[in-house]
Design an enzyme around this catalytic site. Structure first.
Site, PDB file in Angstrom:
ATOM      1  CG  ASP A 217      -0.384   0.135   2.567  1.00 28.82           C
ATOM      2  OD1 ASP A 217       0.917   0.432   2.583  1.00 28.82           O
ATOM      3  OD2 ASP A 217      -1.116   0.324   3.567  1.00 28.82           O
TER       4      ASP A 217
ATOM      5  CB  CYS B 177       0.308  -2.627   4.540  1.00 32.21           C
ATOM      6  SG  CYS B 177       0.080  -3.604   6.270  1.00 32.21           S
TER       7      CYS B 177
ATOM      8  CG  HIS C 228       5.956 -29.386  10.268  1.00 36.43           C
ATOM      9  ND1 HIS C 228       5.591 -29.005  11.524  1.00 36.43           N
ATOM     10  CD2 HIS C 228       7.137 -29.913  10.480  1.00 36.43           C
ATOM     11  CE1 HIS C 228       6.604 -29.120  12.378  1.00 36.43           C
ATOM     12  NE2 HIS C 228       7.621 -29.871  11.660  1.00 36.43           N
TER      13      HIS C 228
ATOM     14  CG  HIS D 126       7.644 -25.998  11.666  1.00 39.45           C
ATOM     15  ND1 HIS D 126       7.846 -25.747  12.874  1.00 39.45           N
ATOM     16  CD2 HIS D 126       8.794 -26.782  11.239  1.00 39.45           C
ATOM     17  CE1 HIS D 126       9.036 -26.438  13.285  1.00 39.45           C
ATOM     18  NE2 HIS D 126       9.605 -26.750  12.274  1.00 39.45           N
TER      19      HIS D 126
ATOM     20  CB  THR E 199       1.293  -2.815  10.990  1.00 37.53           C
ATOM     21  OG1 THR E 199       0.077  -3.295  10.222  1.00 37.53           O
ATOM     22  CG2 THR E 199       1.250  -1.489  11.751  1.00 37.53           C
TER      23      THR E 199
HETATM   24  C1  RB5 Z   1      -2.586   2.479   6.263  1.00 34.97           C
HETATM   25  O1  RB5 Z   1      -2.461   3.711   6.997  1.00 34.97           O
HETATM   26  C2  RB5 Z   1      -2.143   1.545   7.242  1.00 34.97           C
HETATM   27  O2  RB5 Z   1      -3.290   1.345   8.102  1.00 34.97           O
HETATM   28  C3  RB5 Z   1      -1.685   0.156   6.694  1.00 34.97           C
HETATM   29  O3  RB5 Z   1      -0.556   0.592   5.974  1.00 34.97           O
HETATM   30  C4  RB5 Z   1      -1.232  -0.998   7.487  1.00 34.97           C
HETATM   31  O4  RB5 Z   1      -0.498  -0.579   8.619  1.00 34.97           O
HETATM   32  C5  RB5 Z   1      -2.574  -1.520   8.120  1.00 34.97           C
HETATM   33  O5  RB5 Z   1      -2.607  -2.873   8.703  1.00 34.97           O
END
Ligand code: RB5
Length: 151
Positions: free
Chosen positions: A8, A65, A133, A98, A67
């Site tokens: 993203d 993304c 596994h 696994h 996180t």
């Molecule tokens: C985008 O602002 C952010 O929410 C996305 O990149 C991610 O961290 C979502 O899990």
């Protein structure tokens, strides 16, 4: 080996770093992520990478993304995907050995470029161990098909 990569708006810089690293290391890359920092929705890219992997066009997938959480949750909603969110290479190794993960997810806000390289290198060069596994992964796929599990 052909790799699908998607991201993203929060992960354009890390995606480009990983993309160049992949090309420098001899991988063919399909970039289905955004190249813009304009706000967008990560499930779109999770679906694109999943489709590329599940169709057989690509061997493995990489999702990034902010996180890695939203994009990995999204990917794991798609039948056939086993996406592992990793922030270090030990998890990337075990996700392959696994869990037979077919997509790795990372967070651009939580790890740096060198860690991302090590996670990707490990994920792409580690095989599935099978054996006990395989039985567990089979049960994951039963859940994926909406089947009930026996103990
Ligand atoms: C985008 O602002 C952010 O929410 C996305 O990149 C991610 O961290 C979502 O899990």
């Amino acid at each position: 080996m052909k790799i699908a990569i998607g991201n993203d708006h929060g992960a354009v810089e890390l995606k480009n770093h990983v993309l160049h690293w992949l090309e420098d290391n001899g991988y063919e890359v399909l970039n289905v992520g955004t190249d813009s920092t304009e706000s967008t929705d990560y499930p779109i890219y999770a679906e694109r990478v999943a489709k590329a992997v599940l169709s057989g066009d690509c061997d493995k997938g990489i999702l990034i993304c902010g996180t890695g959480i939203g994009i990995s949750i999204s990917a794991n909603k798609i039948h056939g995907v086993r996406c592992a969110l990793c922030s270090e290479p030990v998890s990337a190794s075990l996700a392959r050995r696994h869990n037979d993960a077919n997509i790795v997810a990372m967070g651009a806000r939580t790890i740096g470029p060198v860690m991302a390289e090590e996670i990707v290198r490990t994920f792409l060069t580690t095989g599935f161990e099978g054996g006990r596994h395989a039985i567990r992964v089979g049960k994951i796929m039963q859940l994926d098909r909406g089947e009930r599990l026996e103990e």
